[in-house]
Structure formats: structure tokens, C-alpha cells
Write a protein that holds these residues in place. Structure first.
Motif, short mmCIF file in Angstrom:
data_model
loop_
_atom_site.label_atom_id
_atom_site.label_comp_id
_atom_site.label_asym_id
_atom_site.label_seq_id
_atom_site.Cartn_x
_atom_site.Cartn_y
_atom_site.Cartn_z
N MET A 45 0.97 -1.25 -0.03
CA MET A 45 -0.02 -0.08 -0.20
C MET A 45 1.03 1.15 0.12
O MET A 45 1.92 1.27 0.57
CB MET A 45 -0.83 0.12 1.22
CG MET A 45 -1.83 -1.06 1.33
SD MET A 45 -3.20 -0.99 2.69
CE MET A 45 -3.85 0.60 2.42
N ILE A 70 -4.02 -6.08 5.44
CA ILE A 70 -3.36 -4.69 5.31
C ILE A 70 -2.20 -4.76 6.40
O ILE A 70 -1.22 -4.20 6.06
CB ILE A 70 -4.49 -3.72 5.74
CG1 ILE A 70 -5.59 -3.60 4.75
CG2 ILE A 70 -3.88 -2.27 6.03
CD1 ILE A 70 -6.63 -2.67 4.81
N LYS A 75 3.80 -1.26 3.49
CA LYS A 75 3.31 -0.13 3.39
C LYS A 75 4.34 1.11 3.26
O LYS A 75 5.33 1.15 4.06
CB LYS A 75 2.24 0.52 4.79
CG LYS A 75 1.13 -0.77 4.85
CD LYS A 75 0.54 -0.53 6.14
CE LYS A 75 0.98 -1.33 7.26
NZ LYS A 75 1.12 -2.75 6.97
N TYR A 115 -5.30 3.78 -1.14
CA TYR A 115 -6.81 4.04 -0.90
C TYR A 115 -6.84 5.41 -0.71
O TYR A 115 -6.18 6.15 0.07
CB TYR A 115 -7.16 3.31 0.37
CG TYR A 115 -7.57 2.01 0.49
CD1 TYR A 115 -7.76 1.44 -0.73
CD2 TYR A 115 -7.33 1.11 1.43
CE1 TYR A 115 -8.40 0.03 -0.92
CE2 TYR A 115 -7.73 -0.32 1.63
CZ TYR A 115 -8.23 -0.65 0.20
OH TYR A 115 -8.43 -2.13 0.08
#
Length: 177
Positions: A45, A70, A75, A115
Motif C-alpha cells: 500500500m 493490510i 506500506k 486508498y
């Protein structure tokens, strides 16, 4: 080469900020399953500092397959001011996001996921790095909040699909024209 997918919840009146305050029942089990399927095809992400500070406190305690995925993912946070990130598997990238994302797209095999449609996503779209842009339009008028639309460089897109969920949510998917 990996794909960069940007997916943003948006209200009918163009609000994308703080979706937890207005998305309500529209992020239902169908939405969770579709989002989880995309996450399972993704390796990492990407987010800016604001998104990191919004997500980390809420999503850093995994419960269920969606949040567990997640938390397990890499990340990358793009920020010139953030100096530490406590969320599991998080790396801060202080430099040029365009150059860094070009490099990240060459590594790994799964998709890169963003996102929200904030400054980072807009910059990457304007520089031709976004492969798929999904606007998840929810049938609600939020009334106020951070709008999706702001000044930027013109970017032509091509509609690739329209999907309607049972609850009235419509997903508009675009690619670079």
C-alpha cells in the motif's frame, strides 16, 4: 511490471475525506470481499502522511481477514515531515514520490494499492503512473468534508468498467487514455 491501483470512496456530492463518517452501511460484506480480493493481489500500500495518520490508529489492530491482510502488507508512506512510523511493515519515503513509485513498480509482482484520492494519488496520476483509478461512488450526500476535486493538471482517462453493487454503490474504473 506491477500495476498501481488507486481506489477512492466518494459521496455523490464529491466528498472523499473521512469516509468512515459517511460511508456507513454502504461498505457492506460485498464491499469487504471485493476489497479483500484486490488486496490479496497486491504486495504493498502507498499513502501520504495524512492518509497514514488517518489509517494507522484505526487499522493497526487487525481483526478479520481484511485488516490482517493490510497489516501484513508492506506500506510505503511518502512524507517530508514524518520521521517515524510505528505501523507494522511501514517504510517512510521522504524523497520524490514519482521517482520512488517508478522504482517500486519495477520491483515485486503484486499490485501497488492506494486508498483515497489525495495529493499523492493526484501527483502519480498526473505523471502517468496510475494504471487503474476506481471511484467507488456511494449513494449519500455527505454535505461537507474534503472534496475530491481540486486544481491540477488535465489528465484524460478511459472508462474501463462500471459495476453496480446491490446497495446502490457504483464503481467507475478508469485507465489512462
Amino acid at each position: 511490471m506491477r500495476k498501481l491501483i488507486v481506489s477512492s470512496l466518494v459521496s455523490l456530492d464529491g466528498i472523499h475525506g473521512d469516509p468512515q463518517s459517511w460511508v456507513g452501511d454502504f461498505f457492506d460484506e460485498q464491499a469487504v470481499q471485493e476489497s479483500l480480493a484486490t488486496l490479496l493481489d497486491s504486495d504493498a500500500m502507498l499513502m501520504g502522511r495524512n492518509t497514514y495518520e488517518y489509517f494507522a490508529p484505526v487499522w493497526s489492530s487487525p481483526s478479520g481477514p481484511y485488516l490482517e491482510r493490510i497489516n501484513a502488507m508492506l506500506k510505503y508512506v511518502f512524507s517530508s515531515t514524518l520521521t517515524a512510523a510505528d505501523w507494522n511493515n511501514t517504510t517512510i519515503i521522504p524523497g520524490d514520490p514519482v521517482a520512488a513509485v517508478r522504482e517500486l513498480k519495477e520491483q515485486g509482482e503484486g499490485h501497488l494499492m492506494i486508498y483515497g484520492y489525495g495529493q499523492l494519488a493526484q501527483t502519480l496520476l498526473e505523471n502517468g503512473l496510475v494504471d487503474q483509478l476506481n471511484f467507488v461512488v456511494n449513494p449519500v450526500m455527505a454535505g461537507s468534508g474534503t472534496t475530491l476535486f481540486r486544481p491540477g493538471k488535465r489528465t484524460n482517462l478511459r472508462l474501463t468498467s462500471v459495476t453496480q453493487r446491490r446497495n446502490g454503490v457504483v464503481i467507475l474504473s478508469y485507465a489512462s487514455a
